[in-house]
Design a protein around this motif. Structure first.
Motif, PDB file in Angstrom:
ATOM      1  N   LYS A 281       0.837  -1.199   0.000  1.00  0.00           N
ATOM      2  CA  LYS A 281       0.000   0.000   0.000  1.00  0.00           C
ATOM      3  C   LYS A 281       0.875   1.254   0.000  1.00  0.00           C
ATOM      4  CE  LYS A 281      -4.004   2.004   2.183  1.00  0.00           C
ATOM      5  NZ  LYS A 281      -5.084   1.869   3.139  1.00  0.00           N
ATOM      6  N   ASP A 282       1.968   1.245   0.783  1.00  0.00           N
ATOM      7  CA  ASP A 282       2.876   2.394   0.827  1.00  0.00           C
ATOM      8  C   ASP A 282       3.488   2.674  -0.541  1.00  0.00           C
ATOM      9  OD1 ASP A 282       2.456   2.846   3.513  1.00  0.00           O
ATOM     10  OD2 ASP A 282       4.286   1.826   4.159  1.00  0.00           O
ATOM     11  N   LEU A 283       3.886   1.607  -1.225  1.00  0.00           N
ATOM     12  CA  LEU A 283       4.499   1.776  -2.544  1.00  0.00           C
ATOM     13  C   LEU A 283       3.490   2.317  -3.551  1.00  0.00           C
ATOM     14  CD1 LEU A 283       6.914   1.563  -4.383  1.00  0.00           C
ATOM     15  CD2 LEU A 283       6.451  -0.869  -4.649  1.00  0.00           C
ATOM     16  N   LEU A 284       2.278   1.817  -3.516  1.00  0.00           N
ATOM     17  CA  LEU A 284       1.243   2.324  -4.436  1.00  0.00           C
ATOM     18  C   LEU A 284       0.925   3.792  -4.142  1.00  0.00           C
ATOM     19  CD1 LEU A 284      -1.114  -0.779  -4.594  1.00  0.00           C
ATOM     20  CD2 LEU A 284       0.435   0.049  -6.370  1.00  0.00           C
ATOM     21  N   ASN A 285       0.877   4.159  -2.850  1.00  0.00           N
ATOM     22  CA  ASN A 285       0.635   5.559  -2.485  1.00  0.00           C
ATOM     23  C   ASN A 285       1.778   6.445  -2.969  1.00  0.00           C
ATOM     24  OD1 ASN A 285      -1.813   5.050  -1.252  1.00  0.00           O
ATOM     25  ND2 ASN A 285      -0.933   4.844   0.788  1.00  0.00           N
ATOM     26  N   LEU A 286       3.012   5.955  -2.845  1.00  0.00           N
ATOM     27  CA  LEU A 286       4.166   6.710  -3.314  1.00  0.00           C
ATOM     28  C   LEU A 286       4.085   6.935  -4.818  1.00  0.00           C
ATOM     29  CD1 LEU A 286       6.947   7.995  -2.855  1.00  0.00           C
ATOM     30  CD2 LEU A 286       7.935   5.711  -3.135  1.00  0.00           C
ATOM     31  N   ARG A 287       3.726   5.884  -5.555  1.00  0.00           N
ATOM     32  CA  ARG A 287       3.606   6.010  -7.013  1.00  0.00           C
ATOM     33  C   ARG A 287       2.554   7.055  -7.390  1.00  0.00           C
ATOM     34  NH1 ARG A 287       5.061   0.986 -10.214  1.00  0.00           N
ATOM     35  NH2 ARG A 287       3.223   1.518 -11.399  1.00  0.00           N
ATOM     36  N   MET A 288       1.442   7.070  -6.655  1.00  0.00           N
ATOM     37  CA  MET A 288       0.388   8.067  -6.921  1.00  0.00           C
ATOM     38  C   MET A 288       0.907   9.487  -6.650  1.00  0.00           C
ATOM     39  SD  MET A 288      -2.278   6.739  -8.177  1.00  0.00           S
ATOM     40  CE  MET A 288      -3.414   8.092  -7.999  1.00  0.00           C
ATOM     41  N   ASP A 289       1.667   9.657  -5.560  1.00  0.00           N
ATOM     42  CA  ASP A 289       2.233  10.968  -5.247  1.00  0.00           C
ATOM     43  C   ASP A 289       3.153  11.448  -6.369  1.00  0.00           C
ATOM     44  OD1 ASP A 289       0.927  11.168  -2.828  1.00  0.00           O
ATOM     45  OD2 ASP A 289       2.673  10.601  -1.614  1.00  0.00           O
ATOM     46  N   LEU A 290       3.969  10.536  -6.906  1.00  0.00           N
ATOM     47  CA  LEU A 290       4.891  10.903  -7.986  1.00  0.00           C
ATOM     48  C   LEU A 290       4.123  11.400  -9.199  1.00  0.00           C
ATOM     49  CD1 LEU A 290       7.501   7.983  -7.895  1.00  0.00           C
ATOM     50  CD2 LEU A 290       7.598  10.213  -6.774  1.00  0.00           C
ATOM     51  N   ILE A 291       3.055  10.693  -9.540  1.00  0.00           N
ATOM     52  CA  ILE A 291       2.248  11.063 -10.705  1.00  0.00           C
ATOM     53  C   ILE A 291       1.585  12.427 -10.465  1.00  0.00           C
ATOM     54  CG2 ILE A 291       0.177  10.476 -12.036  1.00  0.00           C
ATOM     55  CD1 ILE A 291       0.984   7.475 -11.481  1.00  0.00           C
TER      56      ILE A 291
ATOM     57  N   LYS B 130       9.857  13.050 -11.528  1.00  0.00           N
ATOM     58  CA  LYS B 130      10.498  12.063 -12.405  1.00  0.00           C
ATOM     59  C   LYS B 130      11.442  11.169 -11.598  1.00  0.00           C
ATOM     60  CE  LYS B 130       8.771  14.023 -16.073  1.00  0.00           C
ATOM     61  NZ  LYS B 130       7.369  13.726 -16.192  1.00  0.00           N
ATOM     62  N   GLN B 131      11.619   9.939 -12.075  1.00  0.00           N
ATOM     63  CA  GLN B 131      12.514   9.006 -11.400  1.00  0.00           C
ATOM     64  C   GLN B 131      13.933   9.561 -11.297  1.00  0.00           C
ATOM     65  OE1 GLN B 131      12.243   5.049 -13.045  1.00  0.00           O
ATOM     66  NE2 GLN B 131      10.032   4.981 -12.762  1.00  0.00           N
TER      67      GLN B 131
ATOM     68  N   ALA C 144      17.869   3.154 -12.499  1.00  0.00           N
ATOM     69  CA  ALA C 144      17.481   1.740 -12.618  1.00  0.00           C
ATOM     70  C   ALA C 144      17.038   1.190 -11.261  1.00  0.00           C
ATOM     71  CB  ALA C 144      18.632   0.905 -13.178  1.00  0.00           C
ATOM     72  N   THR C 145      17.758   1.545 -10.205  1.00  0.00           N
ATOM     73  CA  THR C 145      17.388   1.092  -8.855  1.00  0.00           C
ATOM     74  C   THR C 145      16.050   1.679  -8.441  1.00  0.00           C
ATOM     75  OG1 THR C 145      19.695   0.817  -8.207  1.00  0.00           O
ATOM     76  CG2 THR C 145      18.100   1.091  -6.416  1.00  0.00           C
ATOM     77  N   ILE C 146      15.849   2.966  -8.714  1.00  0.00           N
ATOM     78  CA  ILE C 146      14.568   3.610  -8.383  1.00  0.00           C
ATOM     79  C   ILE C 146      13.435   2.954  -9.168  1.00  0.00           C
ATOM     80  CG2 ILE C 146      13.245   5.766  -8.550  1.00  0.00           C
ATOM     81  CD1 ILE C 146      15.254   5.723  -6.215  1.00  0.00           C
ATOM     82  N   SER C 147      13.661   2.681 -10.440  1.00  0.00           N
ATOM     83  CA  SER C 147      12.660   2.026 -11.266  1.00  0.00           C
ATOM     84  C   SER C 147      12.310   0.646 -10.706  1.00  0.00           C
ATOM     85  CB  SER C 147      13.161   1.899 -12.706  1.00  0.00           C
ATOM     86  OG  SER C 147      12.228   1.184 -13.487  1.00  0.00           O
ATOM     87  N   ASP C 148      13.338  -0.125 -10.348  1.00  0.00           N
ATOM     88  CA  ASP C 148      13.098  -1.453  -9.773  1.00  0.00           C
ATOM     89  C   ASP C 148      12.290  -1.352  -8.488  1.00  0.00           C
ATOM     90  OD1 ASP C 148      14.417  -2.729 -11.819  1.00  0.00           O
ATOM     91  OD2 ASP C 148      16.241  -3.152 -10.674  1.00  0.00           O
TER      92      ASP C 148
ATOM     93  N   ARG D   3      10.227  -4.633  -7.903  1.00  0.00           N
ATOM     94  CA  ARG D   3      11.214  -5.674  -8.210  1.00  0.00           C
ATOM     95  C   ARG D   3      12.354  -5.732  -7.211  1.00  0.00           C
ATOM     96  NH1 ARG D   3      10.120  -3.744 -13.655  1.00  0.00           N
ATOM     97  NH2 ARG D   3      11.798  -2.249 -13.375  1.00  0.00           N
ATOM     98  N   ARG D   4      12.532  -4.662  -6.435  1.00  0.00           N
ATOM     99  CA  ARG D   4      13.671  -4.590  -5.523  1.00  0.00           C
ATOM    100  C   ARG D   4      13.259  -3.779  -4.300  1.00  0.00           C
ATOM    101  NH1 ARG D   4      19.481  -2.027  -7.081  1.00  0.00           N
ATOM    102  NH2 ARG D   4      19.343  -3.705  -8.586  1.00  0.00           N
TER     103      ARG D   4
END
Length: 75
Positions: free
Chosen positions: A18-28, A33-34, A46-50, A55-56
């Motif tokens: 849930k934290d990761l999905l919330n973070l992705r929404m905040d970025l959008i 940008k990554q 690449a690490t940020i993308s993973d 993935r990581r």
């Protein structure tokens, strides 16, 4: 849920918390940008993308740095 991918004999778990999905929404929403995150926390894009794609995992310290950067962005 988790989708397990077998890659080169290793099982890679793709974990979207849930934290990761919330973070992705905040970025959008903030238009971050990554590359900006990578530069701010001294990691490769690449690490940020993973990390953002589940993935990581990041260390607790780096995850806290990413969250702090995102929370401060645009203030």
């Amino acid at each position: 849920g988790c989708a397990n991918l077998i890659s080169g004999g290793f099982i890679m778990a793709r974990k979207f918390t849930k934290d990761l999905l919330n973070l992705r929404m905040d970025l959008i929403q903030k238009g971050i940008k990554q590359r900006q995150i990578a530069d701010a926390v001294s990691l490769s894009t690449a690490t940020i993308s993973d990390y953002l794609n589940g993935r990581r995992p990041l260390t607790a310290d780096k995850a806290a740095e990413v969250k702090a950067f995102v929370n401060m962005y645009g203030r």
